[in-house]
Design a protein around this motif. Structure first.
Motif, PDB file in Angstrom:
ATOM      1  N   SER A 107       0.819  -1.206   0.000  1.00 48.26           N
ATOM      2  CA  SER A 107       0.000   0.000   0.000  1.00 48.26           C
ATOM      3  C   SER A 107       0.860   1.266   0.000  1.00 48.26           C
ATOM      4  N   TYR A 108       0.192   2.403  -0.263  1.00 47.39           N
ATOM      5  CA  TYR A 108       0.911   3.663  -0.393  1.00 47.39           C
ATOM      6  C   TYR A 108       0.444   4.669   0.649  1.00 47.39           C
ATOM      7  N   TRP A 109       1.389   5.500   1.099  1.00 44.27           N
ATOM      8  CA  TRP A 109       0.992   6.626   1.951  1.00 44.27           C
ATOM      9  C   TRP A 109       0.241   7.635   1.089  1.00 44.27           C
ATOM     10  N   PHE A 111       0.023  10.567  -0.238  1.00 48.42           N
ATOM     11  CA  PHE A 111       0.786  11.803  -0.437  1.00 48.42           C
ATOM     12  C   PHE A 111      -0.058  12.925  -1.028  1.00 48.42           C
ATOM     13  N   GLN A 112      -1.002  12.583  -1.884  1.00 51.25           N
ATOM     14  CA  GLN A 112      -1.797  13.663  -2.476  1.00 51.25           C
ATOM     15  C   GLN A 112      -2.735  14.284  -1.430  1.00 51.25           C
ATOM     16  N   ARG A 113      -3.248  13.440  -0.564  1.00 50.02           N
ATOM     17  CA  ARG A 113      -4.088  13.965   0.517  1.00 50.02           C
ATOM     18  C   ARG A 113      -3.255  14.878   1.423  1.00 50.02           C
ATOM     19  N   TRP A 114      -2.022  14.439   1.713  1.00 49.28           N
ATOM     20  CA  TRP A 114      -1.133  15.258   2.547  1.00 49.28           C
ATOM     21  C   TRP A 114      -0.787  16.559   1.824  1.00 49.28           C
ATOM     22  N   GLY A 127      -6.580  13.583 -12.265  1.00 48.17           N
ATOM     23  CA  GLY A 127      -6.143  12.771 -11.133  1.00 48.17           C
ATOM     24  C   GLY A 127      -4.915  13.388 -10.483  1.00 48.17           C
ATOM     25  N   MET A 128      -3.991  13.870 -11.320  1.00 45.36           N
ATOM     26  CA  MET A 128      -2.848  14.607 -10.773  1.00 45.36           C
ATOM     27  C   MET A 128      -3.360  15.867 -10.119  1.00 45.36           C
ATOM     28  N   TYR A 129      -2.562  16.426  -9.219  1.00 45.31           N
ATOM     29  CA  TYR A 129      -2.959  17.659  -8.562  1.00 45.31           C
ATOM     30  C   TYR A 129      -2.312  18.839  -9.264  1.00 45.31           C
ATOM     31  N   VAL A 130      -3.095  19.913  -9.396  1.00 40.54           N
ATOM     32  CA  VAL A 130      -2.607  21.090 -10.106  1.00 40.54           C
ATOM     33  C   VAL A 130      -2.255  22.166  -9.076  1.00 40.54           C
ATOM     34  N   TRP A 137       3.166  20.298 -13.224  1.00 33.55           N
ATOM     35  CA  TRP A 137       4.583  19.919 -13.316  1.00 33.55           C
ATOM     36  C   TRP A 137       5.236  19.881 -11.944  1.00 33.55           C
ATOM     37  N   HIS A 138       4.773  18.972 -11.119  1.00 31.23           N
ATOM     38  CA  HIS A 138       5.367  18.847  -9.786  1.00 31.23           C
ATOM     39  C   HIS A 138       5.079  17.444  -9.253  1.00 31.23           C
ATOM     40  N   SER A 139       5.926  17.044  -8.286  1.00 28.43           N
ATOM     41  CA  SER A 139       5.764  15.703  -7.716  1.00 28.43           C
ATOM     42  C   SER A 139       6.345  15.694  -6.300  1.00 28.43           C
ATOM     43  N   TYR A 140       6.087  14.616  -5.600  1.00 30.67           N
ATOM     44  CA  TYR A 140       6.561  14.479  -4.216  1.00 30.67           C
ATOM     45  C   TYR A 140       7.580  13.344  -4.168  1.00 30.67           C
ATOM     46  N   ARG A 141       8.675  13.566  -3.456  1.00 35.17           N
ATOM     47  CA  ARG A 141       9.725  12.548  -3.386  1.00 35.17           C
ATOM     48  C   ARG A 141       9.813  11.925  -1.998  1.00 35.17           C
ATOM     49  N   GLY A 142       9.202  12.566  -1.001  1.00 35.56           N
ATOM     50  CA  GLY A 142       9.240  12.001   0.340  1.00 35.56           C
ATOM     51  C   GLY A 142       8.664  12.973   1.343  1.00 35.56           C
ATOM     52  N   ALA A 178      -7.954   8.441 -22.887  1.00 30.66           N
ATOM     53  CA  ALA A 178      -7.694   7.723 -21.629  1.00 30.66           C
ATOM     54  C   ALA A 178      -8.165   8.487 -20.397  1.00 30.66           C
ATOM     55  N   PHE A 179      -8.270   9.806 -20.514  1.00 31.21           N
ATOM     56  CA  PHE A 179      -8.773  10.603 -19.381  1.00 31.21           C
ATOM     57  C   PHE A 179     -10.211  11.000 -19.669  1.00 31.21           C
ATOM     58  N   THR A 180     -11.119  10.597 -18.807  1.00 32.13           N
ATOM     59  CA  THR A 180     -12.508  11.013 -18.945  1.00 32.13           C
ATOM     60  C   THR A 180     -12.980  11.470 -17.569  1.00 32.13           C
ATOM     61  N   GLY A 183     -12.616   8.882 -14.913  1.00 38.03           N
ATOM     62  CA  GLY A 183     -11.324   8.469 -14.357  1.00 38.03           C
ATOM     63  C   GLY A 183     -10.284   8.238 -15.436  1.00 38.03           C
ATOM     64  N   TYR A 184      -9.196   7.648 -15.029  1.00 42.58           N
ATOM     65  CA  TYR A 184      -8.025   7.457 -15.897  1.00 42.58           C
ATOM     66  C   TYR A 184      -7.944   5.979 -16.256  1.00 42.58           C
ATOM     67  N   ASP A 185      -8.004   5.687 -17.579  1.00 41.12           N
ATOM     68  CA  ASP A 185      -7.928   4.307 -18.043  1.00 41.12           C
ATOM     69  C   ASP A 185      -6.450   3.969 -18.295  1.00 41.12           C
ATOM     70  N   ALA A 208      -1.978  15.139 -22.820  1.00 41.26           N
ATOM     71  CA  ALA A 208      -3.072  15.758 -22.055  1.00 41.26           C
ATOM     72  C   ALA A 208      -2.495  16.686 -20.990  1.00 41.26           C
ATOM     73  N   ARG A 209      -1.445  16.229 -20.351  1.00 41.34           N
ATOM     74  CA  ARG A 209      -0.794  17.041 -19.322  1.00 41.34           C
ATOM     75  C   ARG A 209      -0.181  18.295 -19.956  1.00 41.34           C
ATOM     76  N   ARG A 210       0.420  18.111 -21.122  1.00 40.97           N
ATOM     77  CA  ARG A 210       1.069  19.241 -21.811  1.00 40.97           C
ATOM     78  C   ARG A 210       0.054  20.249 -22.317  1.00 40.97           C
ATOM     79  N   ALA A 231       9.608   4.595 -17.110  1.00 39.56           N
ATOM     80  CA  ALA A 231       9.301   3.982 -15.811  1.00 39.56           C
ATOM     81  C   ALA A 231       7.840   3.530 -15.781  1.00 39.56           C
ATOM     82  N   PHE A 232       6.946   4.347 -16.352  1.00 32.50           N
ATOM     83  CA  PHE A 232       5.521   4.004 -16.393  1.00 32.50           C
ATOM     84  C   PHE A 232       5.316   2.721 -17.201  1.00 32.50           C
ATOM     85  N   LEU A 233       5.971   2.638 -18.369  1.00 37.36           N
ATOM     86  CA  LEU A 233       5.807   1.445 -19.214  1.00 37.36           C
ATOM     87  C   LEU A 233       6.427   0.204 -18.557  1.00 37.36           C
TER      88      LEU A 233
HETATM   89  C1  B12 Z   1      -0.419   4.038  -7.771  1.00 37.58           C
HETATM   90  C2  B12 Z   1       0.030   5.328  -8.424  1.00 37.58           C
HETATM   91  C3  B12 Z   1      -0.129   5.443  -9.787  1.00 37.58           C
HETATM   92  C4  B12 Z   1      -0.807   4.368 -10.616  1.00 37.58           C
HETATM   93  C5  B12 Z   1      -2.324   4.496 -10.534  1.00 37.58           C
HETATM   94  C6  B12 Z   1      -2.841   5.925 -10.437  1.00 37.58           C
HETATM   95  C7  B12 Z   1      -4.319   5.915 -10.026  1.00 37.58           C
HETATM   96  N1  B12 Z   1      -5.188   5.689 -10.952  1.00 37.58           N
HETATM   97  O1  B12 Z   1      -4.597   6.086  -8.849  1.00 37.58           O
HETATM   98  C8  B12 Z   1      -0.192   4.604 -12.018  1.00 37.58           C
HETATM   99  C9  B12 Z   1       1.043   3.728 -12.162  1.00 37.58           C
HETATM  100  C10 B12 Z   1      -1.088   4.383 -13.203  1.00 37.58           C
HETATM  101  C11 B12 Z   1       0.270   6.058 -11.884  1.00 37.58           C
HETATM  102  C12 B12 Z   1       0.605   6.805 -12.964  1.00 37.58           C
HETATM  103  C13 B12 Z   1       1.068   8.091 -12.884  1.00 37.58           C
HETATM  104  N2  B12 Z   1       1.275   8.798 -11.770  1.00 37.58           N
HETATM  105 CO1  B12 Z   1       1.006   8.092 -10.003  1.00 37.58          CO
HETATM  106  N3  B12 Z   1       1.010   7.476  -8.264  1.00 37.58           N
HETATM  107  C14 B12 Z   1       0.613   6.378  -7.681  1.00 37.58           C
HETATM  108  C15 B12 Z   1       0.960   6.384  -6.171  1.00 37.58           C
HETATM  109  C16 B12 Z   1       2.275   5.619  -6.007  1.00 37.58           C
HETATM  110  C17 B12 Z   1      -0.061   5.838  -5.215  1.00 37.58           C
HETATM  111  C18 B12 Z   1      -1.498   6.415  -5.359  1.00 37.58           C
HETATM  112  C19 B12 Z   1      -2.343   5.852  -4.257  1.00 37.58           C
HETATM  113  O2  B12 Z   1      -2.941   4.816  -4.431  1.00 37.58           O
HETATM  114  N4  B12 Z   1      -2.314   6.504  -3.083  1.00 37.58           N
HETATM  115  C20 B12 Z   1      -3.012   6.035  -1.936  1.00 37.58           C
HETATM  116  C21 B12 Z   1      -4.237   6.918  -1.699  1.00 37.58           C
HETATM  117  C22 B12 Z   1      -4.960   6.453  -0.455  1.00 37.58           C
HETATM  118  O3  B12 Z   1      -3.700   8.236  -1.495  1.00 37.58           O
HETATM  119  P1  B12 Z   1      -4.502   9.575  -1.771  1.00 37.58           P
HETATM  120  O4  B12 Z   1      -3.484  10.682  -1.789  1.00 37.58           O
HETATM  121  O5  B12 Z   1      -5.605   9.752  -0.825  1.00 37.58           O
HETATM  122  O6  B12 Z   1      -5.114   9.211  -3.221  1.00 37.58           O
HETATM  123  C23 B12 Z   1      -5.254  10.054  -4.295  1.00 37.58           C
HETATM  124  C24 B12 Z   1      -4.759   9.473  -5.620  1.00 37.58           C
HETATM  125  O7  B12 Z   1      -5.091   8.122  -5.752  1.00 37.58           O
HETATM  126  C25 B12 Z   1      -5.463  10.373  -6.602  1.00 37.58           C
HETATM  127  N5  B12 Z   1      -5.781   9.812  -7.931  1.00 37.58           N
HETATM  128  C26 B12 Z   1      -6.911   9.258  -8.272  1.00 37.58           C
HETATM  129  N6  B12 Z   1      -6.890   8.936  -9.567  1.00 37.58           N
HETATM  130  C27 B12 Z   1      -5.707   9.295 -10.065  1.00 37.58           C
HETATM  131  C28 B12 Z   1      -5.185   9.206 -11.365  1.00 37.58           C
HETATM  132  C29 B12 Z   1      -3.880   9.648 -11.641  1.00 37.58           C
HETATM  133  C30 B12 Z   1      -3.310   9.567 -13.023  1.00 37.58           C
HETATM  134  C31 B12 Z   1      -3.115  10.181 -10.582  1.00 37.58           C
HETATM  135  C32 B12 Z   1      -1.725  10.634 -10.831  1.00 37.58           C
HETATM  136  C33 B12 Z   1      -3.686  10.278  -9.278  1.00 37.58           C
HETATM  137  C34 B12 Z   1      -4.976   9.839  -9.040  1.00 37.58           C
HETATM  138  O8  B12 Z   1      -6.672  10.792  -5.935  1.00 37.58           O
HETATM  139  C35 B12 Z   1      -6.702  10.257  -4.618  1.00 37.58           C
HETATM  140  C36 B12 Z   1      -7.417  11.193  -3.683  1.00 37.58           C
HETATM  141  O9  B12 Z   1      -6.663  12.359  -3.383  1.00 37.58           O
HETATM  142  C37 B12 Z   1       1.141   7.928  -5.941  1.00 37.58           C
HETATM  143  C38 B12 Z   1       2.087   8.267  -4.800  1.00 37.58           C
HETATM  144  C39 B12 Z   1       1.352   8.268  -3.482  1.00 37.58           C
HETATM  145  N7  B12 Z   1       1.903   7.608  -2.486  1.00 37.58           N
HETATM  146  O10 B12 Z   1       0.287   8.846  -3.362  1.00 37.58           O
HETATM  147  C40 B12 Z   1       1.636   8.402  -7.307  1.00 37.58           C
HETATM  148  C41 B12 Z   1       1.261   9.808  -7.811  1.00 37.58           C
HETATM  149  C42 B12 Z   1      -0.193  10.051  -7.519  1.00 37.58           C
HETATM  150  N8  B12 Z   1       1.466   9.718  -9.243  1.00 37.58           N
HETATM  151  C43 B12 Z   1       1.919  10.777  -9.738  1.00 37.58           C
HETATM  152  C44 B12 Z   1       2.130  10.976 -11.129  1.00 37.58           C
HETATM  153  C45 B12 Z   1       2.750  12.319 -11.536  1.00 37.58           C
HETATM  154  C46 B12 Z   1       1.800  10.015 -12.062  1.00 37.58           C
HETATM  155  C47 B12 Z   1       1.921  10.154 -13.574  1.00 37.58           C
HETATM  156  C48 B12 Z   1       1.078  11.282 -14.096  1.00 37.58           C
HETATM  157  C49 B12 Z   1       3.280  10.395 -14.094  1.00 37.58           C
HETATM  158  C50 B12 Z   1       4.430   9.732 -13.575  1.00 37.58           C
HETATM  159  N9  B12 Z   1       4.475   8.861 -12.575  1.00 37.58           N
HETATM  160  O11 B12 Z   1       5.379  10.090 -14.121  1.00 37.58           O
HETATM  161  C51 B12 Z   1       1.447   8.800 -14.114  1.00 37.58           C
HETATM  162  C52 B12 Z   1       0.313   8.874 -15.151  1.00 37.58           C
HETATM  163  C53 B12 Z   1       0.725   8.109 -16.359  1.00 37.58           C
HETATM  164  C54 B12 Z   1       0.888   8.943 -17.586  1.00 37.58           C
HETATM  165  N10 B12 Z   1       0.553   8.377 -18.701  1.00 37.58           N
HETATM  166  O12 B12 Z   1       1.342  10.076 -17.561  1.00 37.58           O
HETATM  167  C55 B12 Z   1       2.201  11.831  -8.684  1.00 37.58           C
HETATM  168  C56 B12 Z   1       1.144  12.943  -8.747  1.00 37.58           C
HETATM  169  C57 B12 Z   1       1.763  14.304  -8.470  1.00 37.58           C
HETATM  170  C58 B12 Z   1       0.708  15.352  -8.615  1.00 37.58           C
HETATM  171  N11 B12 Z   1       1.063  16.409  -9.329  1.00 37.58           N
HETATM  172  O13 B12 Z   1      -0.374  15.221  -8.123  1.00 37.58           O
HETATM  173  C59 B12 Z   1       2.206  10.998  -7.395  1.00 37.58           C
HETATM  174  C60 B12 Z   1       1.728  11.730  -6.147  1.00 37.58           C
HETATM  175  C61 B12 Z   1       3.660  10.466  -7.221  1.00 37.58           C
HETATM  176  C62 B12 Z   1       4.692  11.475  -6.801  1.00 37.58           C
HETATM  177  N12 B12 Z   1       5.844  10.936  -6.488  1.00 37.58           N
HETATM  178  O14 B12 Z   1       4.509  12.655  -6.737  1.00 37.58           O
HETATM  179  N13 B12 Z   1       0.338   6.436 -10.594  1.00 37.58           N
END
Ligand code: B12
Ligand code: SF4
Ligand code: SF4
Length: 236
Positions: A107-109, A111-114, A127-130, A137-142, A178-180, A183-185, A208-210, A231-233
């Motif tokens: 499971s994952y912490w 991070f987006q909620r935080w 799904g990403m946060y703006v 164009w931002h992400s979390y590393r820890g 893929a984005f509707t 959700g994200y397919d 889509a992001r660009r 890394a995604f692939l």
């Molecule tokens: C599993 C995961 C994925 C999965 C599934 C995403 C999904 N559908 O939920 C996959 C592998 C598909 C994925 C892809 C990507 N991801 Co991702 N992913 C995660 C990860 C590791 C866990 C998410 C999770 O389950 N959290 C647990 C729940 C309980 O936490 P939460 O904060 O409450 O949950 C939120 C997310 O699930 C979010 N969410 C819901 N649907 C989607 C869809 C997408 C595309 C994303 C990004 C988030 C998202 O909404 C929830 C409510 O706030 C997080 C890191 C993290 N620990 O959060 C990164 C994270 C969400 N991903 C991130 C990113 C950037 C991506 C990508 C866009 C690009 C990339 N990694 O380079 C890609 C999209 C692919 C593309 N074609 O560009 C970033 C988002 C940063 C931001 N600006 O918000 C995070 C935070 C990682 C990081 N290190 O910063 N990801």
């Protein structure tokens, strides 16, 4: 779940010192907050965490720190995650904190909620946060967890960028839809990115992001975008 807890030293930590250290190490402080029970921050050695500090990247400016690191060129798996563990682990030790990471699951912490608690970010239709300044164009590393309640500035109130974005180009730019609003397919996205037609996504990053009009100047360069797509692939 916890990264190894360092011995606790009686140091008075200031956010400005964390920020200076982070910038020199190739990171930014991306927000901080005093956790409440509903935030899902785990307690540290049975004591509640007083302050959680998010660390990450914004825009493409941090990429060179990683690109020049040993992890980027050693050919082993998960180079960016290993870089994050090394750099943030050292920072945790220096400041008497414990580290949590966004990867390593499931499971994952959450991070987006935080990030919503500590940073100025808003859920986008992708799904990403703006972020109002960094766009998509931002992400979390820890994150660093402190027992102490550090002094934090009041959170700035900023407007949700998507509310004033009538056209929402992020929703109709993906060539395979893929984005509707549903959700994200992920599978549809990965199949396209892998195909011959997916070269633009593979090489320049998600179209889509660009397409988002917020902070286009912060979009990742080709090397960084290509690294994330690879890394995604690899994971799909
Ligand atoms: C599993 C995961 C994925 C999965 C599934 C995403 C999904 N559908 O939920 C996959 C592998 C598909 C994925 C892809 C990507 N991801 Co991702 N992913 C995660 C990860 C590791 C866990 C998410 C999770 O389950 N959290 C647990 C729940 C309980 O936490 P939460 O904060 O409450 O949950 C939120 C997310 O699930 C979010 N969410 C819901 N649907 C989607 C869809 C997408 C595309 C994303 C990004 C988030 C998202 O909404 C929830 C409510 O706030 C997080 C890191 C993290 N620990 O959060 C990164 C994270 C969400 N991903 C991130 C990113 C950037 C991506 C990508 C866009 C690009 C990339 N990694 O380079 C890609 C999209 C692919 C593309 N074609 O560009 C970033 C988002 C940063 C931001 N600006 O918000 C995070 C935070 C990682 C990081 N290190 O910063 N990801
Ligand atoms: S294109 Fe518009 S709706 Fe989509 S993420 Fe950017 S600001 Fe939000
Ligand atoms: S990477 Fe390409 S296929 Fe995947 S969602 Fe973005 S635009 Fe669509």
């Amino acid at each position: 779940m916890w990264a190894r807890c360092p011995s606790i030293r009686a140091i008075r930590v200031k956010l400005a010192d964390l920020s200076r250290y982070a910038e020199a190490a190739g990171l930014s402080v991306r927000g901080a907050f005093h956790p409440r029970p509903e935030d899902g921050v785990p307690s540290r050695d049975t004591e509640p965490v007083g302050t959680l500090v998010l660390l990450g990247w914004a825009g493409g400016r941090h990429w060179p720190s990683f690109a020049a690191s040993p992890e980027a060129v050693d050919g082993a798996l998960h180079p960016l995650d290993r870089w994050s563990e090394r750099v943030i682990g050292a920072m945790a030790k220096e400041f008497g904190a414990a580290a949590l990471y966004p990867f390593g699951g499931p499971s994952y912490w959450p991070f987006q909620r935080w990030a919503q608690r500590g940073d100025n970010v808003f859920a986008s239709p992708l799904g990403m946060y703006v972020h109002p300044v960094h766009g998509l164009w931002h992400s979390y590393r820890g994150a660093l967890c402190f027992r102490q309640r550090l002094d934090l500035p009041p959170k700035e109130i900023q407007a949700h960028p998507c509310e004033s974005c009538a056209a929402k180009p992020c929703l109709d730019t993906c060539p395979v839809g893929a984005f509707t609003t549903a959700g994200y397919d992920v599978e549809r996205c990965a199949a396209h990115v892998r195909s011959a037609e997916g070269a633009a996504c593979r090489q320049g990053g998600c179209l889509a992001r660009r397409a988002c009009p917020v902070a286009p100047g912060q979009a990742y360069g080709a090397e960084e975008a290509g690294f994330y797509m690879k890394a995604f692939l690899a994971a799909h």
